[in-house]
Design a protein around this motif. Structure first.
Motif, PDB file in Angstrom:
ATOM      1  N   ASN A   1       0.825  -1.207  -0.094  1.00 20.79           N
ATOM      2  CA  ASN A   1      -0.008  -0.081   0.133  1.00 20.79           C
ATOM      3  C   ASN A   1       0.875   1.215   0.041  1.00 20.79           C
TER       4      ASN A   1
ATOM      5  N   PRO B   1      -5.817   3.237   4.375  1.00 21.57           N
ATOM      6  CA  PRO B   1      -5.213   2.083   4.055  1.00 21.57           C
ATOM      7  C   PRO B   1      -3.376   2.491   3.627  1.00 21.57           C
ATOM      8  N   ASN B   2      -3.336   3.597   3.938  1.00 20.63           N
ATOM      9  CA  ASN B   2      -1.803   3.979   3.889  1.00 20.63           C
ATOM     10  C   ASN B   2      -1.012   4.149   5.106  1.00 20.63           C
TER      11      ASN B   2
ATOM     12  N   CYS C   1       4.470  -0.019  -3.773  1.00 26.04           N
ATOM     13  CA  CYS C   1       4.004   0.864  -2.859  1.00 26.04           C
ATOM     14  C   CYS C   1       4.371   2.483  -3.469  1.00 26.04           C
TER      15      CYS C   1
ATOM     16  N   SER D   1      -5.475   9.161   0.465  1.00 25.01           N
ATOM     17  CA  SER D   1      -5.747   7.708  -0.149  1.00 25.01           C
ATOM     18  C   SER D   1      -7.009   7.494  -1.006  1.00 25.01           C
TER      19      SER D   1
END
Ligand SMILES: [Zn+2]
Length: 468
Positions: A80, A283-284, A329, A459
């Motif tokens: 991610n 998610p980051n 990523c 994100s």
């Protein structure tokens, strides 16, 4: 006062607390550490194996002058993206030479090196203090790292009288080696130059620095001058930064470049974590990287040109079942390179390109340069424009005139090293690299708000980009 006005003033006052405690990069890192620990972050050691999981909040330091802090999204998995803001902790200043002892015409003076590209004439006739770090040998023969801030007007680089240099109002000239040498004391009055042997400096420092100087440092640290192995001290304006102007419109303070961005990035990160579910749904990894040595080109172990940023991203992206997690990523991440921008100056408006004249109080400035002195692209700027638009935060644009050289930042360095999409931006200021700079009081709140919105929304915004 409305609640918005009070948060504008509150942010500016808290920023002044931070910057007034940060006369050196070491102090800026120390002050940031304190705030991170208060917010529940824990310190990681680069030399140890890490165990980092979703929801964790950590920071690490290198050389005590660079700090990287991050909060791991609850939905993060290796591969991610990273939502990063990069800044720098250093500012142009005078630094004490390895051998600084000078005695001349009855004065004790201190030899200094020039660090970075300062407006050095602004250092004349200022009350200067001394701050930095000292390595001492403790009673167990261990080597200890200590910060010192001698908060008194200790030193001064004096101008020569107008009667002895009649043309200085037409042209103020000085030699950086011979005339920019601060005065510490009168040699004859310096009782601390005599010592009884009990507090005499160690072999490493004897004859290199005035005993008066070493004793002042030792007294502040509560140790003996003979325990000092080495020191790394810089000079700073003794007068603290303040809010000023008729309507309190301005902040007058040294080191705005780039502790303004450093403070606002840190505060933006901390503010983005306040809503209970904000990090849970993320998610980051949200990250602030504050590097030393930007003012001298970033090429040092603790600078942005080192492998530090890459090593951290690799360690956090490691997945033994996915060999390409790190490479995955990179393209999903964004690096916001936050460094101060040039506001239009009322007396020098011709220095700005006619249609790109940022106002001091009208928001963070997105910086563009076709020759890649800034790393912004239409994609990275569009992301920030949308984030700012949705949060109703004003932003401005800047491009340098074609007939003037453009400065640069850590943005192009990190984007080249890592391949991460990057955006250069910063709050507008005047007098960049003077010992005392100037920005607007409202700029602190505006930058924190934008950085908070960025951490909360990058994100989601990335997910909205049609990828092909
Ligand atoms: Zn800068």
């Amino acid at each position: 006062m409305s609640s918005k006005e009070s948060s504008v003033v509150g942010s500016a006052k808290d920023f002044l607390k931070f910057i007034n405690k940060s006369p050196s990069p070491f102090h800026a890192v120390e002050e940031s550490k304190k705030r991170l620990l208060e917010a529940g972050f824990k310190e990681l050691n680069e030399a140890e194996k890490w165990s980092v999981k979703p929801g964790d909040k950590f920071f690490l330091t290198r050389n005590h002058s660079t700090l990287v802090a991050f909060a791991v999204g609850g939905k993060f998995q290796p591969g991610n993206g990273f939502s990063i803001i990069g800044t720098h902790t250093d500012s142009p200043c005078l630094k004490i030479k390895p051998t600084s002892k000078i005695v001349k015409n009855g004065y004790l003076q201190v030899g200094v090196q020039l660090y970075g590209g300062g407006i050095w004439h602004t250092w004349f006739d200022r009350d200067l203090k001394l701050a930095g770090r000292v390595l001492i040998r403790n009673s167990k023969s261990q080597i200890e790292h200590k910060l010192v801030d001698i908060d008194k007007p200790l030193l001064r680089v004096s101008t020569v009288a107008i009667h002895l240099s009649r043309d200085q109002n037409e042209k103020f000239e000085f030699n950086k080696e011979t005339t920019l040498v601060p005065i510490l004391a009168m040699a004859t009055n310096s009782s601390s130059e005599k010592n009884d042997g009990r507090d005499s400096p160690s072999k490493q420092t004897v004859d290199k620095h005035h005993n008066a100087l070493l004793n002042a440092v030792a007294n502040k640290l509560g140790c003996s001058a003979k325990d000092i192995i080495d020191l790394e001290l810089c000079l700073a304006d003794y007068v603290p930064g303040t809010i000023g102007g008729l309507n309190d419109d301005f902040i007058f303070c040294g080191r705005l470049d780039n502790l303004h961005s450093t403070y606002c990035a840190l505060q933006g990160l901390l503010d983005s974590l306040k809503a209970s579910d904000s990090l849970e749904k993320e998610p980051n990894i949200r990250m602030v990287s504050m590097f030393d040595n930007e003012e001298v080109g970033s090429e040092s172990a603790q600078g942005a040109a080192s492998a530090l940023q890459e090593h951290i991203l690799r360690r956090l992206s490691y997945d033994d079942s996915n060999a390409s997690a790190f490479e995955q990523c990179i393209c999903q991440s964004l690096l916001v390179s936050a460094d101060m921008a040039h506001a239009v100056h009322p007396n020098f408006s011709e220095k700005h390109e006619e249609h790109h004249r940022p106002f001091l109080n009208k928001g963070v400035v997105l910086k563009f340069n076709a020759n890649q002195k800034y790393a912004s692209t239409a994609i990275t700027s569009s992301i920030m424009r949308e984030i700012a638009h949705e949060a109703s935060i004003p932003i401005q644009d800047f491009v340098m005139r074609n007939d003037m050289a453009c400065g640069s930042t850590i943005g192009p360095i990190l984007s080249t090293r890592l391949g991460i999409p990057t955006l250069d931006l910063g709050s507008p200021q005047l007098s960049m690299h003077s010992i005392r700079e100037m920005c607007s009081t409202s700029s602190v709140h505006l930058a924190i708000s934008l950085f908070k919105a960025y951490f909360e929304n990058y994100s989601k915004m990335y997910a909205r980009i049609i990828k092909n």
